[in-house]
Design an enzyme around this catalytic site. Structure first.
Site, PDB file in Angstrom:
ATOM      1  N   ASN A   4       0.472 -45.457 -98.221  1.00  0.00           N
ATOM      2  CA  ASN A   4       0.390 -44.191 -97.508  1.00  0.00           C
ATOM      3  C   ASN A   4      -0.880 -44.176 -96.657  1.00  0.00           C
ATOM      4  OD1 ASN A   4       0.014 -41.353 -96.853  1.00  0.00           O
ATOM      5  ND2 ASN A   4       1.444 -40.882 -98.505  1.00  0.00           N
ATOM      6  N   ASP A   8       6.278 -39.392 -86.746  1.00  0.00           N
ATOM      7  CA  ASP A   8       7.081 -38.206 -87.039  1.00  0.00           C
ATOM      8  C   ASP A   8       6.391 -36.988 -86.440  1.00  0.00           C
ATOM      9  OD1 ASP A   8       8.424 -36.023 -88.237  1.00  0.00           O
ATOM     10  OD2 ASP A   8       8.928 -37.215 -89.988  1.00  0.00           O
ATOM     11  N   LYS A  49       7.581 -28.233 -87.228  1.00  0.00           N
ATOM     12  CA  LYS A  49       7.340 -26.905 -87.784  1.00  0.00           C
ATOM     13  C   LYS A  49       5.842 -26.679 -88.014  1.00  0.00           C
ATOM     14  CE  LYS A  49      11.870 -26.574 -89.988  1.00  0.00           C
ATOM     15  NZ  LYS A  49      12.628 -26.411 -91.249  1.00  0.00           N
ATOM     16  N   THR A  62       8.463 -50.658 -79.013  1.00  0.00           N
ATOM     17  CA  THR A  62       8.974 -50.581 -80.374  1.00  0.00           C
ATOM     18  C   THR A  62      10.491 -50.442 -80.307  1.00  0.00           C
ATOM     19  OG1 THR A  62       9.028 -48.170 -80.621  1.00  0.00           O
ATOM     20  CG2 THR A  62       6.897 -49.249 -80.945  1.00  0.00           C
ATOM     21  N   GLU A  63      11.146 -50.541 -81.474  1.00  0.00           N
ATOM     22  CA  GLU A  63      12.596 -50.349 -81.514  1.00  0.00           C
ATOM     23  C   GLU A  63      12.975 -48.959 -81.017  1.00  0.00           C
ATOM     24  OE1 GLU A  63      11.713 -53.512 -84.627  1.00  0.00           O
ATOM     25  OE2 GLU A  63      10.813 -51.610 -84.031  1.00  0.00           O
ATOM     26  N   TYR A  64      12.252 -47.939 -81.466  1.00  0.00           N
ATOM     27  CA  TYR A  64      12.522 -46.569 -81.037  1.00  0.00           C
ATOM     28  C   TYR A  64      12.296 -46.406 -79.541  1.00  0.00           C
ATOM     29  CZ  TYR A  64      12.956 -44.545 -85.719  1.00  0.00           C
ATOM     30  OH  TYR A  64      13.385 -44.214 -86.974  1.00  0.00           O
ATOM     31  N   GLU A  65      11.246 -47.018 -79.048  1.00  0.00           N
ATOM     32  CA  GLU A  65      10.916 -46.893 -77.629  1.00  0.00           C
ATOM     33  C   GLU A  65      12.050 -47.399 -76.753  1.00  0.00           C
ATOM     34  OE1 GLU A  65       7.296 -48.189 -74.577  1.00  0.00           O
ATOM     35  OE2 GLU A  65       7.182 -48.619 -76.728  1.00  0.00           O
TER      36      GLU A  65
END
Length: 216
Positions: A96, A118, A122, A191-194
């Site tokens: 962590n 992330d 909220k 990155t993969e997300y990018e």
């Protein structure tokens, strides 16, 4: 993000202690011993499936990289890439980020990468954002003087929040792009997300910030 459970992940992680370091606290203040050199250390917090940090390690053999990922079912994907490439300047930690000061001594890290963290949109979850002030303080406690954070996201709200957070903490803004892939920035590693987000036409936001030099 919903994670697919991989019940075999823990066993696989345990089978490769040379790549995913068990009990990393034992290396606090002496990571140079693990890498057998004095090269600068860059860490990625939330390394995901490992594409970014693996490619960075390939491109920069004189920098030591450490990828930090909390989820076992995700870090095994990064492990597969490291097994395949066997890079001597890359290691992984299944820990962590809140435990960073138990793992690194002051001045052991030169740069931190935060890629597609992330957003925790909220308000009640604000303290979980990796650019919240308590995390910025945490990073300062392991970085060299004038250490850097390089931050990328596709979430405009998180980007705007982070710019304010960086400014309020006193960090020096060195670079900002509101549409990275249409900018003149060179040497970007996706990155993969990018790749996924950019293929949908989403702009990618990026900034580089630096901690101020301590007053003498």
């Amino acid at each position: 993000m919903r994670l697919r459970n991989k019940p075999w992940a823990k066993e696989k992680i345990a089978a490769y202690p040379q790549y995913i370091i068990p009990q990393p606290e034992q290396y606090k203040g002496r990571w140079h011993e693990l890498f057998s050199n004095g090269h600068p250390i860059h860490i990625e917090i939330g390394t995901g499936k490992g594409r970014f940090i693996t490619e960075m390690a390939k491109m920069n053999p004189h920098i030591n990289y450490i990828g930090i990922e909390l989820y076992e079912s995700v870090i095994v994907c990064a492990l597969d890439k490291l097994i395949e490439n066997d890079l001597p300047n890359l290691r992984l930690l299944n820990v962590n980020a809140k435990d960073l000061t138990n793992i690194f001594a002051k001045g052991e890290v030169k740069r931190i990468y935060l890629n597609f963290s992330d957003p925790w949109p909220k308000k009640r979850h604000e303290k979980r954002r990796l650019t919240y002030r308590t995390f910025l303080e945490l990073y300062e406690n392991i970085l060299v003087d004038e250490g850097e954070i390089h931050f990328k996201t596709d979430n405009r709200g998180l980007f705007e929040y982070s710019l304010v957070s960086f400014s309020q903490y006193g960090l020096v803004l060195q670079y900002v792009s509101l549409d990275l892939h249409r900018s003149d920035f060179e040497g970007n590693v996706m990155t993969e997300y990018e790749q996924k987000f950019s293929e949908k036409g989403n702009p990618i936001y990026r900034c580089e910030v630096k901690y101020r030099k301590p007053m003498s």
